[in-house]
Enzyme design. Structure first.
Site, PDB file in Angstrom:
ATOM      1  N   TYR A 117      -8.579  96.227 -70.731  1.00  0.00           N
ATOM      2  CA  TYR A 117      -7.616  97.327 -70.647  1.00  0.00           C
ATOM      3  C   TYR A 117      -8.328  98.603 -70.199  1.00  0.00           C
ATOM      4  O   TYR A 117      -7.926  99.256 -69.237  1.00  0.00           O
ATOM      5  CB  TYR A 117      -6.971  97.514 -72.019  1.00  0.00           C
ATOM      6  CG  TYR A 117      -5.918  98.602 -72.094  1.00  0.00           C
ATOM      7  CD1 TYR A 117      -4.704  98.464 -71.429  1.00  0.00           C
ATOM      8  CD2 TYR A 117      -6.128  99.746 -72.862  1.00  0.00           C
ATOM      9  CE1 TYR A 117      -3.726  99.447 -71.533  1.00  0.00           C
ATOM     10  CE2 TYR A 117      -5.153 100.727 -72.963  1.00  0.00           C
ATOM     11  CZ  TYR A 117      -3.957 100.571 -72.297  1.00  0.00           C
ATOM     12  OH  TYR A 117      -2.995 101.551 -72.400  1.00  0.00           O
ATOM     13  N   LYS A 176      -5.034  92.815 -63.687  1.00  0.00           N
ATOM     14  CA  LYS A 176      -4.347  92.802 -62.393  1.00  0.00           C
ATOM     15  C   LYS A 176      -3.366  93.965 -62.248  1.00  0.00           C
ATOM     16  O   LYS A 176      -3.277  94.596 -61.200  1.00  0.00           O
ATOM     17  CB  LYS A 176      -3.619  91.467 -62.195  1.00  0.00           C
ATOM     18  CG  LYS A 176      -4.580  90.360 -61.756  1.00  0.00           C
ATOM     19  CD  LYS A 176      -3.950  88.998 -61.792  1.00  0.00           C
ATOM     20  CE  LYS A 176      -3.021  88.725 -60.663  1.00  0.00           C
ATOM     21  NZ  LYS A 176      -2.552  87.317 -60.696  1.00  0.00           N
ATOM     22  N   ARG A 223       0.491  97.852 -83.439  1.00  0.00           N
ATOM     23  CA  ARG A 223      -0.058  99.196 -83.656  1.00  0.00           C
ATOM     24  C   ARG A 223       0.209  99.646 -85.085  1.00  0.00           C
ATOM     25  O   ARG A 223       1.128  99.160 -85.748  1.00  0.00           O
ATOM     26  CB  ARG A 223       0.543 100.177 -82.663  1.00  0.00           C
ATOM     27  CG  ARG A 223       0.084  99.846 -81.240  1.00  0.00           C
ATOM     28  CD  ARG A 223       0.534 100.903 -80.277  1.00  0.00           C
ATOM     29  NE  ARG A 223       1.371 100.319 -79.257  1.00  0.00           N
ATOM     30  CZ  ARG A 223       1.524 100.825 -78.040  1.00  0.00           C
ATOM     31  NH1 ARG A 223       0.886 101.897 -77.699  1.00  0.00           N
ATOM     32  NH2 ARG A 223       2.307 100.243 -77.174  1.00  0.00           N
TER      33      ARG A 223
END
Ligand code: NAD
Length: 327
Positions: free
Chosen positions: A148, A94, A189
């Site tokens: 993504y 979104k 990450r």
């Protein structure tokens, strides 16, 4: 000269907060906007006392209203790390789609120039190396990371459509892995994960055999590239990243020597669709913007390590973020 006013979405995040600092330093009035889904107000708390800074706690996937003029919009709101966007896939889609549409609408009504934050993930698991802007990518739309990657691909598409159809002044930056102070230790990450493990006295986890490569750009270099791109007249995508490539295994070894930990490296299975290699071709940024990275990894890692060490000890034990709503 009249002061320019810039709206920065995702302002409380890692990159957004550094952009706020830079634009304040350059003499802009800065309007930060963030719904704090992955961001942290601590990243911008030093700005709240400034007259030049205002903040809206708002979800950009909903209609955006900001009174007064706006000269520039930097759209950086979006979960950015797999550990986040895999948990909130719909919000991620979104904000890339509706959020971008709302920002473009605002830019059109304010006659503002807009720069959107795209990503090297639009190249997916690339079949071409290094990746230049002309490569169209290798993305699995229905794989877990598709939420993504495809949101960002849509973002680029709609941004270009507003440029060609409405004549809006648009800029698209394709950001490659960036690191520096204000990254979250628990964002999953490689770099914060390794440093967090070293600081907690744990072994460092490498996924796969560690031969997959990444290239890491220091945040100040990225911000400089974005600043130059915004002020250029180029509306097609531009890669900004550091082309110095390193395998994740070597990278883990560098963190071990940086932190002086006596722990070892352990290996775990590779996540689904994890890209095997990543390296930007930055010829375009060099030619168009006269930009190239200046901070080498040794210096950037030292600055980032100093930041992580300065955090309260309990931050080292924060679990990955949980989200109340998946909508
Ligand atoms: P981050 O999670 O630290 O920051 C993102 C910010 O956006 C957070 O503060 C979050 O609360 C906010 N946000 C998310 N959804 C929102 C919504 N619907 N409304 C308002 N605010 C919302 O991540 P980051 O690393 O700073 O990434 C910033 C941008 O740069 C993202 O668009 C990301 O896709 C892009 N990017 C980052 C990297 C990188 O290496 N950090 C690489 C490529 C692209």
């Amino acid at each position: 000269m009249e002061k320019k006013r810039v709206l920065i979405t995702g302002a409380a995040g890692f990159l957004g907060s550094h952009l706020c600092d830079r634009f304040i330093r350059e003499g802009f009035d800065v309007v930060g906007m963030d719904n704090l889904v992955t961001g942290d107000l601590r990243n911008i708390e030093h700005l709240f006392k400034l007259e030049e800074f205002e903040f809206y706690h708002h979800d950009v996937s909903k209609f955006i209203h900001v009174p007064g003029r706006i000269d520039f919009i930097l759209h950086f709101a979006s979960p950015a790390s797999p550990i986040d966007y895999l948990k909130i896939p719909i919000q991620t889609l979104k904000v890339g789609a509706l959020g971008t549409h709302n920002c473009l609408g605002l830019a059109k009504s304010k006659r503002a120039r807009i720069l959107v934050a795209s990503t090297s993930e639009v190249y997916g698991d690339p079949l071409v190396h290094p990746q230049s802007e002309e490569y169209w990518g290798n993305v699995n739309p229905v794989g877990p990371r598709g939420v993504y990657d495809e949101a960002k691909r849509f973002m680029e598409s709609i941004t270009m459509a507003y440029h060609t159809f409405h004549g809006l002044e648009t800029r698209i930056v394709r950001i490659f892995n960036t690191y520096g102070p204000r990254m979250r230790l628990n964002d999953g990450r490689a770099l914060p994960a390794f440093i967090g493990q070293a600081l907690r006295g744990e072994d460092l986890t490498v996924f796969g055999d560690g031969s997959q490569t990444r290239s890491f750009c220091y945040v100040d270099d990225l911000v400089e590239g974005i600043y130059r791109l915004l002020h250029s007249d180029y509306s097609h995508p531009v890669n900004i990243g550091n082309p110095v490539e390193i395998s994740l295994l070597e990278f883990a070894q560098e963190i071990i020597s940086l932190t002086g930990t006596d722990r070892k490296i352990i290996f775990k299975p590779l996540p689904v669709d994890d890209p095997k290699q990543r390296k930007p071709d930055i010829s375009k940024a060099k030619a168009l913007l006269g930009w190239e990275p200046r901070v080498d990894r040794a210096k950037g890692l030292r600055l980032t390590y100093d930041y992580f060490r300065s955090l309260p000890r309990e931050d080292l034990y924060l679990q990955p973020k949980e989200f109340n709503s998946t909508r």
